[in-house]
Scaffold this motif. Structure first.
Motif, PDB file in Angstrom:
ATOM      1  N   ASP A   1       0.814  -1.216   0.000  1.00  0.00           N
ATOM      2  CA  ASP A   1       0.000   0.000   0.000  1.00  0.00           C
ATOM      3  C   ASP A   1       0.850   1.270   0.000  1.00  0.00           C
TER       4      ASP A   1
ATOM      5  N   LYS B   1      -4.959  -1.423  -7.531  1.00  0.00           N
ATOM      6  CA  LYS B   1      -5.201  -0.409  -6.500  1.00  0.00           C
ATOM      7  C   LYS B   1      -4.894   0.985  -7.035  1.00  0.00           C
TER       8      LYS B   1
ATOM      9  N   TRP C   1      -7.696   3.180  -1.459  1.00  0.00           N
ATOM     10  CA  TRP C   1      -7.701   2.602  -2.798  1.00  0.00           C
ATOM     11  C   TRP C   1      -9.045   1.962  -3.155  1.00  0.00           C
TER      12      TRP C   1
END
Length: 242
Positions: free
Chosen positions: A80, A106, A240
């Motif tokens: 992430d 994402k 996301w």
């Protein structure tokens, strides 16, 4: 012009028939094609998901004008923090060209603000890519239609925001249609999504497809310094998700 080609590189490592089709990997095939079409003005590097920080660390991104992105099965495994870094770089002005199943990543869904889900059929469809904005620079030199004899079907409804500019629409042998080439601006960054390119098919060896991607890279090059207008801000948890 500094180009970074990112590829998940999962299929090529795990399936011999895909490795045979793309012995350089999808990333290597695209990098070689861009090198031929963009010439000596382009410095091209590649990154794969199995590298540290997915090959998308600050040193790589800070030297990138346009990122070309292909991913498929491992969207959820993308770090992430790395995706946040790439997203901020796009908002700051780095160009982004997203290919095929990268629509579900994402990175792309966060920039689009939607799920980017679409109908699909895994098969052996014939695809006609029709130019609907012939004066657009991404359409320059592209056959009308661009015929792809074998590809996976992606069809409408496609949960994609209304494009700033729609350059291509695809028709498939099953009768489906798709907004297959769409332009966006997010922050200071230009984004182009182009749908052809299933790993099961030799789509990225095709001259017309390579022409589209090279044109898109030229179009997406930032027009000024890549400096974040959002410095000091952070994205919320789950940023996301559509």
């Amino acid at each position: 012009m500094r180009i970074l080609v990112f590829n998940e590189n999962h299929h090529e490592r795990t399936r011999p028939e895909i490795r045979e089709r793309y012995p350089l990997g999808i990333h290597g095939t695209l990098a070689a094609a861009l090198g031929e079409r963009l010439g000596p003005e382009a410095e091209i590097e590649v990154a794969t998901q199995d590298q540290p920080e997915h090959g998308l660390g600050p040193d790589q991104l800070d030297g990138t004008d346009v990122l070309v992105w292909w991913s498929h099965l491992l969207h959820a495994e993308m770090d992430d923090d790395t995706v946040r870094r790439v997203r901020q770089r796009v908002l700051a002005g780095m160009g982004l060209v997203v290919l095929h199943s990268g629509a579900g990543s994402k990175l792309f869904t966060s920039l689009m603000g939607s799920s980017c889900d679409r109908r699909w059929r895994h098969g052996d469809d014939r695809q006609l890519v029709w130019t609907v904005k012939p004066g657009h620079p991404i359409a320059a030199g592209v056959p009308q239609p661009l015929v792809i004899e074998h590809d996976e079907m992606y069809g409408e409804p496609f949960d994609l925001p209304e494009p700033d500019e729609l350059v291509f629409i695809s028709w498939f042998s099953g009768g489906e249609v798709l907004r297959s080439g769409a332009c966006y601006t997010r922050g200071a960054g230009r984004i182009f999504y182009f749908s052809p390119g299933d790993q099961e098919c030799p789509v990225y060896h095709q001259s017309g497809v390579q022409q589209v991607i090279a044109n898109a890279v030229r179009w997406a090059v930032p027009t000024g310094p890549v400096v974040s207008p959002f410095r000091g801000t952070s994205a919320p948890e789950g940023w996301w998700a559509a």
